[in-house]
Design a protein around this motif. Structure first.
Motif, PDB file in Angstrom:
ATOM      1  N   ASP A  15       1.037  -1.281  -0.215  1.00  0.00           N
ATOM      2  CA  ASP A  15      -0.259   0.105  -0.055  1.00  0.00           C
ATOM      3  C   ASP A  15       1.031   1.157  -0.095  1.00  0.00           C
ATOM      4  N   GLN A  17       0.196   4.510   0.268  1.00  0.00           N
ATOM      5  CA  GLN A  17      -0.406   5.241   1.115  1.00  0.00           C
ATOM      6  C   GLN A  17      -0.565   6.642  -0.157  1.00  0.00           C
ATOM      7  N   ASN A  18      -0.901   6.506  -1.275  1.00  0.00           N
ATOM      8  CA  ASN A  18      -0.652   8.227  -1.960  1.00  0.00           C
ATOM      9  C   ASN A  18       0.478   8.971  -1.775  1.00  0.00           C
ATOM     10  N   HIS A  19       1.487   7.731  -2.188  1.00  0.00           N
ATOM     11  CA  HIS A  19       2.852   8.714  -1.689  1.00  0.00           C
ATOM     12  C   HIS A  19       3.245   8.123  -3.401  1.00  0.00           C
ATOM     13  N   LYS A  44      -0.816  -1.226  -4.934  1.00  0.00           N
ATOM     14  CA  LYS A  44      -2.238   0.236  -4.225  1.00  0.00           C
ATOM     15  C   LYS A  44      -1.885   0.955  -4.272  1.00  0.00           C
ATOM     16  N   ASN A  45      -2.391   1.980  -4.287  1.00  0.00           N
ATOM     17  CA  ASN A  45      -2.389   4.120  -3.842  1.00  0.00           C
ATOM     18  C   ASN A  45      -1.060   4.564  -3.913  1.00  0.00           C
ATOM     19  N   PHE A  46      -0.993   4.341  -5.198  1.00  0.00           N
ATOM     20  CA  PHE A  46       0.472   5.588  -5.602  1.00  0.00           C
ATOM     21  C   PHE A  46       1.023   5.583  -6.977  1.00  0.00           C
TER      22      PHE A  46
END
Length: 167
Positions: A15, A17-19, A44-46
């Motif tokens: 994950d 974490q949207n970085h 996910k989420n990058f």
């Protein structure tokens, strides 16, 4: 901006974490090339930004994942520019190069890069280059450019080619 050595055989739950991962650089390739060489788990989420400038033959080239099998790939944005100066490339995608089976899911992925592929008549797609047996691709968009110079190349904004004989 140093040469990246792809993460191999990833089986966990990554994950981001949207970085954002910036300045990805890949020039060395052979088989299964991307931020992740091969994924058998969840990523996910990058966001990934960078360049792949390939100068040799290569298979399964993806801005994020070269080869995915039984994976979940979601909420990923790729600004990875992919081009080749020599060699022949097979199965190239802005997010995933090659998906091995129907149990792989690609959801909410975006591609904003530029693909200029020379000397390849193979599968080239903004999200996925090649899908074997009909993987699930949903809620994805290509805002980038996908082009091939060789006649007969299978190119697509989302998917270059799907090999699916099953309904």
């Amino acid at each position: 901006s140093r040469e990246w050595s792809p993460i191999r055989d990833y089986t966990g739950n990554f994950d981001g974490q949207n970085h954002t991962i910036s300045e990805l650089k890949i020039t060395n390739t052979s088989h299964d090339t991307g931020l992740f060489r091969s994924v058998y788990g969840t990523i996910k989420n990058f966001t990934v930004k960078g360049d792949m400038i390939i100068s040799a033959d290569g298979d399964y080239i993806g801005g994020v994942v070269g080869y995915a099998d039984g994976s979940t790939i979601s909420n990923i944005t790729s600004y990875v520019n992919i081009s080749n100066t020599a060699g022949v490339l097979h199965h190239i995608g802005g997010v995933v190069g090659y998906i091995a089976n129907k149990d792989t899911f690609v959801d909410k992925c975006l591609y904003y890069g530029t693909m200029n592929i020379n000397n390849s008549h193979d599968c080239i797609g903004g999200i996925v280059g090649y899908s074997n047996a009909g993987a699930r691709i949903s809620n994805c968009a290509n805002h980038g450019t996908v082009s091939a110079t060789k006649d007969g190349a299978y190119t697509g904004g989302i998917l270059g080619y799907v090999n699916n004989t099953n309904p």
